[in-house]
Structures are given as structure tokens and as C-alpha cells.
Motif scaffolding. Sequence first.
Motif, PDB file in Angstrom:
ATOM      1  N   UNK A 139       0.824  -1.211   0.000  1.00 26.14           N
ATOM      2  CA  UNK A 139       0.000   0.000   0.000  1.00 26.14           C
ATOM      3  C   UNK A 139       0.856   1.258   0.000  1.00 26.14           C
ATOM      4  N   UNK A 140       1.927   1.252   0.780  1.00 25.82           N
ATOM      5  CA  UNK A 140       2.842   2.392   0.786  1.00 25.82           C
ATOM      6  C   UNK A 140       3.438   2.586  -0.603  1.00 25.82           C
ATOM      7  N   UNK A 141       3.897   1.503  -1.214  1.00 21.64           N
ATOM      8  CA  UNK A 141       4.495   1.573  -2.551  1.00 21.64           C
ATOM      9  C   UNK A 141       3.497   2.097  -3.573  1.00 21.64           C
ATOM     10  N   UNK A 142       2.266   1.627  -3.485  1.00 23.02           N
ATOM     11  CA  UNK A 142       1.235   2.077  -4.421  1.00 23.02           C
ATOM     12  C   UNK A 142       0.972   3.576  -4.250  1.00 23.02           C
ATOM     13  N   UNK A 143       0.892   4.046  -3.000  1.00 24.70           N
ATOM     14  CA  UNK A 143       0.665   5.475  -2.751  1.00 24.70           C
ATOM     15  C   UNK A 143       1.819   6.310  -3.290  1.00 24.70           C
ATOM     16  N   UNK A 144       3.044   5.855  -3.046  1.00 25.40           N
ATOM     17  CA  UNK A 144       4.211   6.587  -3.544  1.00 25.40           C
ATOM     18  C   UNK A 144       4.249   6.594  -5.067  1.00 25.40           C
ATOM     19  N   UNK A 145       3.887   5.476  -5.680  1.00 25.36           N
ATOM     20  CA  UNK A 145       3.853   5.397  -7.139  1.00 25.36           C
ATOM     21  C   UNK A 145       2.830   6.380  -7.713  1.00 25.36           C
ATOM     22  N   UNK A 146       1.645   6.431  -7.111  1.00 25.13           N
ATOM     23  CA  UNK A 146       0.611   7.356  -7.577  1.00 25.13           C
ATOM     24  C   UNK A 146       1.082   8.796  -7.461  1.00 25.13           C
ATOM     25  N   UNK A 147       1.727   9.113  -6.340  1.00 20.92           N
ATOM     26  CA  UNK A 147       2.220  10.486  -6.154  1.00 20.92           C
ATOM     27  C   UNK A 147       3.326  10.816  -7.147  1.00 20.92           C
ATOM     28  N   UNK A 148       4.186   9.849  -7.436  1.00 24.38           N
ATOM     29  CA  UNK A 148       5.245  10.078  -8.415  1.00 24.38           C
ATOM     30  C   UNK A 148       4.661  10.314  -9.805  1.00 24.38           C
ATOM     31  N   UNK A 149       3.625   9.571 -10.172  1.00 26.74           N
ATOM     32  CA  UNK A 149       2.976   9.776 -11.476  1.00 26.74           C
ATOM     33  C   UNK A 149       2.392  11.190 -11.577  1.00 26.74           C
ATOM     34  N   UNK A 150       1.735  11.633 -10.512  1.00 24.40           N
ATOM     35  CA  UNK A 150       1.158  12.984 -10.506  1.00 24.40           C
ATOM     36  C   UNK A 150       2.258  14.030 -10.618  1.00 24.40           C
ATOM     37  N   UNK A 151       3.319  13.856  -9.837  1.00 26.86           N
ATOM     38  CA  UNK A 151       4.434  14.811  -9.864  1.00 26.86           C
ATOM     39  C   UNK A 151       5.098  14.837 -11.237  1.00 26.86           C
TER      40      UNK A 151
END
Length: 164
Positions: A139-151
Motif C-alpha cells: 500500500x505504501x508503494x502504491x501510494x508513492x507510485x501514484x504520487x510520483x505519477x502525478x508529480x
Amino acid sequence: MTESISPRLITIENTLETNAQVLDASHWGADFSWEQLQMISHYFKPYAAAKGTAIYKEGELGSSMGIIVKGAIGIYKNNKLISTLRVGRTFGEMSVLDAQPRSATARAEKDTVFLSLDRDSMLILADKHPALAFKIVWNISRALSQRLRITSSQLADFLESNVV
């Protein structure tokens, strides 16, 4: 390395049942059964922060993350607000994984309550319940991945709009 509890925060009493209900209401709820949420809730500690309180400060060493129960958290980079997180969202996840200095400041935008998971508790959970710990890291990895895509998208838009 466990980060010490900041005098800026207030430890609050909470039941494991309440912690599990909070986790269930967060974006994590769908990934865990009720029994699993009750089990992992043992590893989260509830805290309160008054409006304006810096929960994490950019550059400080950290090893914990939070899930917002009530209120809102502003994320500041170089003293500029870059995001406002609301109930159910997580913050500070990178430090659970890498125990590096905080990349941003997390400040209570309102009186806020959150559940905190520190690295030591995560390691104990991983030792006792590896499958649950894996789900948390997932879940942490998924959240970080989503934030990286947005950034990345925002950076591309910025670069495109600044082409001379």
C-alpha cells in the motif's frame, strides 16, 4: 531507530477497535479483512496535533508515517504548501521505508488526529505477520507510485509551458 515522540504532539487514548475502524475507513480498508485490520491496529498509535503544529519537519530524521483520522495535514516543501491531505490519507511513508531525513514538512492545517506507524513497529509486524506487513508495504508503494505519477505529469506540464 525509533524517532522520539515530539513534544508538539499529544498522545491520545484510543481502543484497538477504534484504530481498526479508522484503518477500515482509510484507503487501506479495502485491502484488508476486518480481522487483519484489528491485528495491524496493534501497531498504530493515535496522536493529536493542534492547528499549526508541525508533525514532521523537512530535513529531520524520521521513521514513521501517519494516517489522518480527523482534520487535515498540509505538506510544505521549502515553506511552500504543495498539498493538503484530508481524512483517510497517509503522509510520511517514505521514512518508514528508508529512515532518511524528511523530504517535506507535515503541518496540521486544523486540529488533527492521526494514527502513526513507526519503523520499529513495522519490523515487529513483519516478523510476526509477514503477509500483513507485505500488504502494508504494498500500500505504501502504491501510494508513492501514484504520487510520483502525478508529480511527473505536473513537471512535464510545467516544462512544456516554460519552453521558450
